[in-house]
Design a protein around this motif. Structure first.
Motif, PDB file in Angstrom:
ATOM      1  N   ILE A 102       7.616  44.605  81.945  1.00 58.39           N
ATOM      2  CA  ILE A 102       8.175  44.368  80.715  1.00 58.39           C
ATOM      3  C   ILE A 102       8.490  45.538  80.043  1.00 58.39           C
ATOM      4  O   ILE A 102       7.625  46.368  79.746  1.00 58.39           O
ATOM      5  CB  ILE A 102       7.058  43.389  79.876  1.00 58.39           C
ATOM      6  N   ASP A 104      11.047  47.498  77.027  1.00 59.02           N
ATOM      7  CA  ASP A 104      11.718  47.065  75.894  1.00 59.02           C
ATOM      8  C   ASP A 104      11.462  45.707  75.487  1.00 59.02           C
ATOM      9  O   ASP A 104      12.280  44.876  74.883  1.00 59.02           O
ATOM     10  CB  ASP A 104      13.223  47.526  75.770  1.00 59.02           C
ATOM     11  N   GLY A 105      10.372  45.127  75.670  1.00 60.47           N
ATOM     12  CA  GLY A 105      10.219  43.629  75.185  1.00 60.47           C
ATOM     13  C   GLY A 105      10.660  42.595  76.313  1.00 60.47           C
ATOM     14  O   GLY A 105      10.418  41.448  75.976  1.00 60.47           O
ATOM     15  N   ARG A 106      11.249  42.999  77.334  1.00 56.75           N
ATOM     16  CA  ARG A 106      11.650  41.870  78.328  1.00 56.75           C
ATOM     17  C   ARG A 106      11.304  42.296  79.817  1.00 56.75           C
ATOM     18  O   ARG A 106      11.352  43.403  80.369  1.00 56.75           O
ATOM     19  CB  ARG A 106      13.336  41.844  78.411  1.00 56.75           C
ATOM     20  N   MET A 117      11.210  34.477  82.628  1.00 61.97           N
ATOM     21  CA  MET A 117      11.618  35.614  81.867  1.00 61.97           C
ATOM     22  C   MET A 117      10.295  35.680  80.707  1.00 61.97           C
ATOM     23  O   MET A 117       9.783  34.496  80.309  1.00 61.97           O
ATOM     24  CB  MET A 117      12.798  35.412  80.971  1.00 61.97           C
ATOM     25  N   ARG A 119       9.013  38.020  77.179  1.00 60.01           N
ATOM     26  CA  ARG A 119       9.160  39.008  76.000  1.00 60.01           C
ATOM     27  C   ARG A 119       7.981  39.238  75.496  1.00 60.01           C
ATOM     28  O   ARG A 119       7.183  38.069  74.885  1.00 60.01           O
ATOM     29  CB  ARG A 119      10.269  38.181  75.099  1.00 60.01           C
ATOM     30  N   ASP A 122       5.311  46.167  76.189  1.00 56.29           N
ATOM     31  CA  ASP A 122       5.430  46.715  77.408  1.00 56.29           C
ATOM     32  C   ASP A 122       4.223  46.480  78.091  1.00 56.29           C
ATOM     33  O   ASP A 122       3.290  46.771  77.754  1.00 56.29           O
ATOM     34  CB  ASP A 122       6.065  48.294  77.414  1.00 56.29           C
ATOM     35  N   ILE A 138      12.411  31.415  77.660  1.00 53.81           N
ATOM     36  CA  ILE A 138      11.740  32.652  77.869  1.00 53.81           C
ATOM     37  C   ILE A 138      10.306  32.663  76.963  1.00 53.81           C
ATOM     38  O   ILE A 138      10.218  31.989  76.071  1.00 53.81           O
ATOM     39  CB  ILE A 138      12.507  33.668  76.923  1.00 53.81           C
ATOM     40  N   LEU A 140       6.803  33.873  75.434  1.00 55.62           N
ATOM     41  CA  LEU A 140       6.267  35.152  74.688  1.00 55.62           C
ATOM     42  C   LEU A 140       5.001  35.271  74.868  1.00 55.62           C
ATOM     43  O   LEU A 140       4.200  34.429  74.999  1.00 55.62           O
ATOM     44  CB  LEU A 140       6.490  34.483  73.049  1.00 55.62           C
TER      45      LEU A 140
END
Length: 145
Positions: A102, A104-106, A117, A119, A122, A138, A140
């Motif tokens: 992960i 940049d948040g992804r 996916m 989010r 990091d 996505i 979280l």
């Protein structure tokens, strides 16, 4: 001359009940029952004028359709599996392993035999994260350490 006999009303009721079988959502059931009720009244009161028969049929039809409509709207069907078909919602609170970092948040996490996916903060591959929510497809996440 009698315009409608009790047989006519019973035949109409039967026809409406047959049509209900093809999926009218309950409305033709109750209208068919109204026609049958008028048929029974016409049998019990042989001299009932046709105007009264039609009026009774209309009133019975409206009352039974309203009854059915109100009954359908008031029935609350609580599910024993409220998150059925909401796969991401049933994952909330569970811990999974990051498969693709992960950054940049992804990134991506492994969920059962699939990859989702993700989010969140990091995290390096192999680290553990907890699902805290869902935005579309996505998940979280937050660190589970």
């Amino acid at each position: 001359m009698e315009l409608f006999s009790f047989w006519s009303w019973l035949a109409l009721g039967t026809l409406l009940l047959i049509l209900e079988v093809f999926g009218a959502g309950g409305y033709l059931l109750w209208i068919g029952m109204a026609a049958a009720a008028v048929g029974v009244l016409t049998f019990l009161i042989p001299g009932l004028p046709w105007e009264w028969q039609v009026l009774l049929f209309a009133v019975f039809s409206i009352l039974t359709a309203l009854y059915w409509w109100r009954r359908q709207r008031s029935v609350v069907r609580a599910s024993d599996q409220p998150n059925l078909n909401l796969r991401g919602q049933e994952l909330i609170g569970k811990v999974f392993v990051v498969t693709e970092a992960i950054v940049d948040g992804r990134g991506k996490i492994k969920v059962a035999d699939g990859v989702w996916m993700a989010r969140g903060p990091d995290a390096a591959p192999g680290s553990r994260v907890r699902v805290i929510g869902q935005q579309g497809a996505i998940l979280l996440v937050e660190r589970a350490d």
